[in-house]
Design a protein around this motif. Structure first.
Motif, short mmCIF file in Angstrom:
data_model
loop_
_atom_site.label_atom_id
_atom_site.label_comp_id
_atom_site.label_asym_id
_atom_site.label_seq_id
_atom_site.Cartn_x
_atom_site.Cartn_y
_atom_site.Cartn_z
N SER A 156 -48.86 17.86 42.54
CA SER A 156 -47.47 17.57 42.18
C SER A 156 -46.79 18.72 41.44
CB SER A 156 -47.40 16.32 41.30
OG SER A 156 -47.99 16.58 40.03
N THR A 214 -42.13 7.93 32.58
CA THR A 214 -41.21 7.96 33.72
C THR A 214 -41.99 8.03 35.02
OG1 THR A 214 -39.49 9.05 32.41
CG2 THR A 214 -39.34 9.28 34.80
N LEU A 215 -43.03 8.87 35.06
CA LEU A 215 -43.85 8.98 36.26
C LEU A 215 -44.56 7.67 36.55
CD1 LEU A 215 -45.48 12.51 35.74
CD2 LEU A 215 -43.14 11.91 36.37
N TRP A 217 -40.50 16.11 40.84
CA TRP A 217 -41.13 14.79 40.93
C TRP A 217 -40.57 13.98 42.09
CZ3 TRP A 217 -45.24 12.27 40.15
CH2 TRP A 217 -45.26 10.89 40.06
N PRO A 267 -44.52 11.10 30.74
CA PRO A 267 -45.43 10.41 31.67
C PRO A 267 -45.05 8.97 31.94
CG PRO A 267 -46.50 10.84 29.54
CD PRO A 267 -45.24 11.63 29.57
N ASP A 278 -42.37 5.02 38.16
CA ASP A 278 -42.18 5.22 39.60
C ASP A 278 -43.44 4.88 40.38
OD1 ASP A 278 -39.54 6.03 39.33
OD2 ASP A 278 -40.06 8.15 39.14
N TYR A 302 -53.44 9.27 41.22
CA TYR A 302 -52.52 10.02 40.36
C TYR A 302 -52.44 9.39 38.98
CZ TYR A 302 -48.77 13.23 39.25
OH TYR A 302 -48.03 14.24 38.69
N MET A 332 -46.62 19.03 38.31
CA MET A 332 -45.90 18.44 37.19
C MET A 332 -46.51 18.79 35.84
SD MET A 332 -43.29 16.91 38.39
CE MET A 332 -42.77 16.08 36.90
#
Length: 470
Positions: A238, A253-254, A209, A251, A257, A269, A240
């Motif tokens: 990605s 956490t993603l 990531w 998700p 960011d 995304y 991921m």
């Protein structure tokens, strides 16, 4: 506050990480020590292919290392072994992230009842999704059936910030100190598999990531994702999906960011994450849609299932249809246990609308081989292409495998990477090898169908569905 001397069980499932773990906080609030548990459940291990099992086993090894060797692994039916583990460590509570899948929901209800019979509690905290299935609803309380309004409501609902947790958030019980209960087993050895698999575990997930966030340009990274994600010849995705499948990263956490990115590509995304959560919500609403058409009018669609259909299916599975972009995709699946998403749509359209085969044949094959095989995303992605799902591709949209190849693999690099018989064919000519002056290169098959004719046949068959609605 935790009761002095009280213990708990943290039962890992699709959340194989120590960071961003709300269940750790719930367990710490309930007890002063916890046992880390993973159950090798035959009901889940049996249908999984070797690629998924190997990734799971590797991730369990990394999780065990993170917990200093204190992950208890047992084998058996959860409703039997989980209560016995809780009794063996005198735990009052068993902590999990809620599971909303068809099997997971039934399993957890059975475990909850078995624990309650012993005076113990199953505590659900969070889920594998930023917004738990069933939480986003229309103003009248009904669930969404269309993606765009779901995404709008999902975005407005929002999600929690990542939980600040790690391996030391809890005081872990040494599994060898438990008093009785099911026998501990070793994490299984990897199975033989020909595919080159991604590195498993939380560290690899976070590194993948971070690399995706750091990459820049039109052909890679989050800032180029909007355009490059449709190009299988470029490193524009990605990768991921497998890490989300096993909860090596959440998700949330993603999304945290991505909140710092104000580009159109970052928004694209986020939309892809929303699609994943939408399909989980749909499967929660309609568990039957894992095996049957979401739109039951499509039960009237004629499909082929005879010996000739089986032969065509085998040609599709093995990547020898004579359509290069289709064959490249199917060979990538075998080589990497993964396939580019644009190509997944192309090969699915070919199976359903050129070969007229049942979508569930293809979905089952994908789930057998894909390392990132996720029931909700896989089944409903296939139904999108077949036309029988939510937000389905219009029945009259039949992907032309030649023009799709020319558009998304313009120089033929993707095809040549996976179809060595065509390695010497230059440029975009690789997408039509039967049109070469010298004929089809040796070893490569002629097309097994005439796309133009099969497109008309598909449209004719889909008229049956239209008539079924009248």
């Amino acid at each position: 506050m935790a009761d002095p001397g009280q213990s708990a069980v943290v039962w890992f499932r699709r959340d194989l990480r120590v960071g961003d773990q709300p269940i750790f906080l719930a367990a710490a609030n309930a007890a002063d020590s916890a046992l880390a548990l993973f159950v090798l459940d035959p009901a889940l291990l049996g249908p999984a292919g070797a690629a998924r099992l190997n990734f799971l086993f590797g991730t369990l090894r990394e999780l065990d290392d993170a917990l200093d060797g204190r992950l208890l692994v047992v084998r058996g039916e959860p409703a039997d072994v989980v209560p016995r583990v809780a009794e063996a460590v005198r735990a009052a509570t068993v902590h999990v992230a809620a599971d909303f899948g068809p099997y997971g929901s039934r399993r957890d209800e059975a475990v909850e009842q078995a624990l309650a019979a012993d005076g113990r509690e199953l505590v659900r905290t969070g889920s594998p999704y930023a917004v738990a299935p069933g939480r986003v609803r229309k103003t009248d309380g009904e669930p969404f059936k269309v993606f765009t309004p779901f995404r709008r409501a999902w975005t407005e609902h929002g999600w929690r910030a990542p939980a600040d947790t790690g391996a030391t958030t809890l005081n872990w019980i040494d599994p060898s100190s438990k008093d009785g209960g099911p026998r501990a087993v070793a994490i299984p050895d990897d199975l033989p598999v020909d595919a080159a698999l991604p590195e498993p575990g939380e560290k690899a997930a976070l590194r993948t990531w971070r690399d995706f966030l750091a990459d820049a340009g039109d052909s890679g990274g989050v800032d180029g994702y909007g355009d490059a994600r449709n190009r299988p010849d470029l490193p524009g995705t990605s990768r991921m999906s497998v890490h989300l499948k096993y909860g090596c990263v959440h998700p949330r956490t993603l999304l945290a960011d991505l909140a710092n990115r104000r580009s159109a590509s970052a928004d694209t995304y986020r939309t892809e994450i929303a699609w994943r959560e939408f399909y989980a919500d749909i499967l929660h609403q309609r568990p039957d849609s894992a095996r049957r058409n979401y739109d039951r009018a499509f039960d009237a669609l004629p499909v082929e299932t005879d010996a000739q259909a089986r032969a065509a299916f085998e040609a599709w599975q093995e990547g020898r249809t004579g359509f290069p972009i289709v064959d490249a995709g199917m060979r990538q699946l075998r080589a990497e246990a993964w396939m580019h998403n644009r190509v997944r749509m192309i090969v699915a359209s070919f199976l359903v609308k050129d070969l007229h085969l049942p979508w569930w044949w293809g979905a089952r094959h994908f789930m057998t081989l894909l390392v990132d095989g996720d029931l909700a995303s896989n089944q409903h992605g296939w139904q999108w292409t077949a036309g029988s799902g939510t937000d389905a591709s219009p029945y009259f949209r039949v992907f032309n495998p030649v023009t799709q190849g020319e558009r998304f693999d313009p120089e033929g690099a993707y095809v040549r990477r996976y179809v060595p018989e065509l390695a010497s064919v230059p440029g975009r000519a690789v997408h039509q090898p039967w049109a070469l002056r010298d004929g089809i290169p040796e070893g490569y098959p002629e097309p097994i169908v005439d796309h133009k004719q099969e497109r008309q046949e598909a449209l004719h068959r889909y008229e049956r569905v239209k008539n079924a609605r009248r």
